[in-house]
Design a protein around this motif. Structure first.
Motif, PDB file in Angstrom:
ATOM      1  N   ASP A  72       0.823  -1.208   0.000  1.00 49.64           N
ATOM      2  CA  ASP A  72       0.000   0.000   0.000  1.00 49.64           C
ATOM      3  C   ASP A  72       0.858   1.258   0.000  1.00 49.64           C
ATOM      4  N   LYS A  73       1.951   1.226   0.773  1.00 51.49           N
ATOM      5  CA  LYS A  73       2.845   2.389   0.860  1.00 51.49           C
ATOM      6  C   LYS A  73       4.292   1.915   0.712  1.00 51.49           C
ATOM      7  N   PRO A  74       4.690   1.556  -0.507  1.00 48.90           N
ATOM      8  CA  PRO A  74       6.017   0.979  -0.695  1.00 48.90           C
ATOM      9  C   PRO A  74       7.146   1.997  -0.498  1.00 48.90           C
ATOM     10  N   LYS A  75       8.236   1.511   0.064  1.00 48.22           N
ATOM     11  CA  LYS A  75       9.472   2.279   0.074  1.00 48.22           C
ATOM     12  C   LYS A  75      10.094   2.174  -1.321  1.00 48.22           C
ATOM     13  N   ASN A  76      11.074   3.036  -1.602  1.00 47.01           N
ATOM     14  CA  ASN A  76      11.679   3.024  -2.936  1.00 47.01           C
ATOM     15  C   ASN A  76      12.207   1.643  -3.307  1.00 47.01           C
ATOM     16  N   TRP A  77      12.828   0.963  -2.353  1.00 50.30           N
ATOM     17  CA  TRP A  77      13.433  -0.334  -2.645  1.00 50.30           C
ATOM     18  C   TRP A  77      12.405  -1.453  -2.769  1.00 50.30           C
ATOM     19  N   TRP A 237       5.575   8.340  -6.656  1.00 47.44           N
ATOM     20  CA  TRP A 237       4.521   9.109  -6.014  1.00 47.44           C
ATOM     21  C   TRP A 237       4.072   8.362  -4.757  1.00 47.44           C
ATOM     22  N   PRO A 238       3.293   9.001  -3.896  1.00 47.77           N
ATOM     23  CA  PRO A 238       2.760   8.300  -2.705  1.00 47.77           C
ATOM     24  C   PRO A 238       1.588   7.402  -3.087  1.00 47.77           C
ATOM     25  N   LEU A 239       1.909   6.324  -3.810  1.00 48.97           N
ATOM     26  CA  LEU A 239       0.901   5.426  -4.351  1.00 48.97           C
ATOM     27  C   LEU A 239       1.211   3.983  -3.962  1.00 48.97           C
ATOM     28  N   SER A 240       0.230   3.113  -4.117  1.00 49.65           N
ATOM     29  CA  SER A 240       0.442   1.689  -3.903  1.00 49.65           C
ATOM     30  C   SER A 240       1.245   1.112  -5.067  1.00 49.65           C
ATOM     31  N   THR A 241       1.806  -0.059  -4.853  1.00 49.49           N
ATOM     32  CA  THR A 241       2.558  -0.720  -5.925  1.00 49.49           C
ATOM     33  C   THR A 241       1.689  -0.899  -7.158  1.00 49.49           C
ATOM     34  N   GLU A 242       0.452  -1.328  -6.961  1.00 52.44           N
ATOM     35  CA  GLU A 242      -0.437  -1.610  -8.076  1.00 52.44           C
ATOM     36  C   GLU A 242      -0.668  -0.381  -8.946  1.00 52.44           C
TER      37      GLU A 242
END
Length: 264
Positions: A72-77, A237-242
């Protein structure tokens, strides 16, 4: 009466022929935390599989950059990257499925399909040319396969003379047409498994990655040293992976168009 039996997808395809030849490469997706290790190690290493639990495998999707993990809130890595490779990089094919096997075995596909024995959907015995049959019969073109535009069930039934003995084939066609489908794009992606490490040095054609990785000076230097490699970034962006998947598909398609794999 010997002919009065149900046919599996594998048996059905054995009796089919086509002049169609797909030109797509293969795609391997993973979390960006794995990117540097793959590039410096020069390979996609097999790892313990959580579906086929007694094996070490590496997974690829034919053409389509489908992805497995979601946050839902992935880090860059944790954001996905995609390696685009020549299909000839896969020398040892363990299994081929016409969909994501993990989604099948975890029950994310419609019951009208998962009620069949999964052995009937495993196609590695026919080798990589079976992919040409799958795309030709169920989609028609590489572009339609990439965009998930399947042929209507009635068209496939009429042209391929399907009857009540081909329920397993019709079920796959129905899922490709998204009948009662709640799973993501992996349901429409041809999966290839290998049980040996896959060297990437001579077969890497392109990479799609998050912009923070694209802008890293040392990584950029490494990538520029690879002749002909096409690298495409996507913004974070502040988005989910999907939420990134549409953008990733577009960037992968740009690579395919530049290399002449697809026109549409």
């Amino acid at each position: 009466m010997d002919d009065l039996r149900d046919f599996t997808l594998a048996e059905f395809l054995t009796d089919q022929s086509t002049n169609f030849k797909s030109s797509l490469p293969v795609a391997h997706s993973s979390e960006s935390s794995n990117l540097i290790r793959m590039l410096t190690g020069g390979k996609i290493a097999v790892t313990e599989c959580d579906t086929f639990t007694s094996e070490k495998l590496a997974y690829f999707f034919y053409g389509r950059p489908a992805y497995r993990k979601t946050y839902d809130k992935p880090k860059n890595w944790q954001l996905p990257f995609v390696l685009v490779l020549k299909s000839t990089c896969l020398l040892n094919v363990r299994r081929i499925y016409p969909f994501d096997s993990g989604a099948y075995f975890s029950g994310r596909f419609p019951e009208y399909l998962t009620g069949f024995d999964p052995k009937g959907y495993e196609l590695a015995g026919q080798g990589l040319p079976v992919i040409d049959l799958l795309i030709d019969i169920f989609f028609g073109t590489d572009s339609d396969y990439m965009h998930g535009v399947a042929k209507p069930v009635d068209e496939v039934k009429q042209r391929r003379k399907l009857d009540i003995r081909h329920s397993e084939v019709e079920a796959l066609c129905a899922m490709y047409n998204r009948d009662q489908l709640k799973a993501d794009d992996r349901a429409l992606a041809i999966e290839i498994q290998t049980n040996t490490d896959v060297p990437i040095k001579d077969d890497l054609l392109g990479i799609v990655m998050p912009r923070p990785y694209f802008e890293d000076k040392e990584l950029k230097k490494r990538l520029k040293s690879v002749p002909g490699l096409i690298v495409k970034p996507y913004d974070v962006w502040p988005l989910s992976t999907e939420s990134y998947m549409g953008t990733i598909y577009e960037e992968v398609l740009k690579i395919y168009r530049k290399l002449g794999f697809v026109n549409g």
